[in-house]
Design an enzyme around this catalytic site. Sequence first.
Site, PDB file in Angstrom:
ATOM      1  N   HIS A  34      42.905  44.564  38.864  1.00  0.00           N
ATOM      2  CA  HIS A  34      42.889  43.186  38.350  1.00  0.00           C
ATOM      3  C   HIS A  34      43.317  42.223  39.458  1.00  0.00           C
ATOM      4  O   HIS A  34      43.891  42.634  40.462  1.00  0.00           O
ATOM      5  CB  HIS A  34      43.931  43.007  37.234  1.00  0.00           C
ATOM      6  CG  HIS A  34      43.867  43.963  36.097  1.00  0.00           C
ATOM      7  ND1 HIS A  34      43.368  43.614  34.860  1.00  0.00           N
ATOM      8  CD2 HIS A  34      44.284  45.250  35.968  1.00  0.00           C
ATOM      9  CE1 HIS A  34      43.475  44.644  34.022  1.00  0.00           C
ATOM     10  NE2 HIS A  34      44.025  45.647  34.670  1.00  0.00           N
ATOM     11  N   GLU A 116      47.581  45.203  39.377  1.00  0.00           N
ATOM     12  CA  GLU A 116      47.306  43.769  39.536  1.00  0.00           C
ATOM     13  C   GLU A 116      47.549  43.371  40.990  1.00  0.00           C
ATOM     14  O   GLU A 116      48.624  43.629  41.536  1.00  0.00           O
ATOM     15  CB  GLU A 116      48.262  42.936  38.664  1.00  0.00           C
ATOM     16  CG  GLU A 116      48.165  43.205  37.174  1.00  0.00           C
ATOM     17  CD  GLU A 116      47.168  42.298  36.455  1.00  0.00           C
ATOM     18  OE1 GLU A 116      46.502  41.474  37.130  1.00  0.00           O
ATOM     19  OE2 GLU A 116      47.052  42.443  35.226  1.00  0.00           O
ATOM     20  N   HIS A 155      38.529  45.238  36.340  1.00  0.00           N
ATOM     21  CA  HIS A 155      38.679  44.845  34.941  1.00  0.00           C
ATOM     22  C   HIS A 155      37.345  44.337  34.379  1.00  0.00           C
ATOM     23  O   HIS A 155      36.983  44.614  33.232  1.00  0.00           O
ATOM     24  CB  HIS A 155      39.756  43.761  34.843  1.00  0.00           C
ATOM     25  CG  HIS A 155      40.284  43.556  33.470  1.00  0.00           C
ATOM     26  ND1 HIS A 155      41.127  42.519  33.151  1.00  0.00           N
ATOM     27  CD2 HIS A 155      40.094  44.249  32.307  1.00  0.00           C
ATOM     28  CE1 HIS A 155      41.431  42.589  31.856  1.00  0.00           C
ATOM     29  NE2 HIS A 155      40.828  43.616  31.328  1.00  0.00           N
ATOM     30  N   ASP A 165      37.899  39.438  36.689  1.00  0.00           N
ATOM     31  CA  ASP A 165      38.686  39.954  37.804  1.00  0.00           C
ATOM     32  C   ASP A 165      38.368  41.427  38.097  1.00  0.00           C
ATOM     33  O   ASP A 165      37.890  42.123  37.213  1.00  0.00           O
ATOM     34  CB  ASP A 165      40.198  39.761  37.520  1.00  0.00           C
ATOM     35  CG  ASP A 165      40.695  40.514  36.288  1.00  0.00           C
ATOM     36  OD1 ASP A 165      40.005  40.482  35.252  1.00  0.00           O
ATOM     37  OD2 ASP A 165      41.759  41.140  36.377  1.00  0.00           O
TER      38      ASP A 165
HETATM   39 ZN    ZN Z   1      42.483  41.740  34.462  1.00  0.00          ZN
END
Ligand code: ZN
Length: 176
Positions: A34, A116, A155, A165
């Site tokens: 992400h 992330e 994602h 993303d």
């Molecule tokens: Zn995401």
Amino acid sequence: MINKEGWLTKAEKHVSPNFDQRPINTDIKLIVIHNISLPPENFEFENVKKFFKNELDFDSHEFFHEIRGLKVSSHFVIDRTGKIYQFVSVYDRAWHAGVSCFNNQENCNDFSLGVELIGSDNTLFEDNQYDSLNMLIETLCNSFPKIKKENIVGHSEIASGRKTDPGPFFDWSKIR
Ligand SMILES: [Zn+2]
């Protein structure tokens, strides 16, 4: 190295309350990449940390009204310098994928690990971030052999139409 409790020894640990148990006998077989920045295009780690720990003051910025009360998390966050933070044990289910589907299997949170990168859909990522991400992927693949190369996805690939993303500036060729 991942310790017995499921924490990467190299990561800075910040425990998020936003997790629960994976379904019994679930193999971890997917890594979901992400990007995140809070507010958008602000690449500091601080607000992301607060968000994942339910400590973000949703009145402190206009954008935060859109995410008010959301309870989410990710196993790992990599900041712009390449520093790795961990919020949820790899053995627990973090809340990062939402409504999602991979190879006809829904609810990707059940069987995935979330990573992330601090960044956005509009900006290049830093080389330090790719270095740390590759180290992390290697460690996770060693711990969870069901994670094959094709099981490292964005994602947007598992929540298409809903999520964009890690975005067009994420360079997949830099992932070994
Ligand atoms: Zn995401």
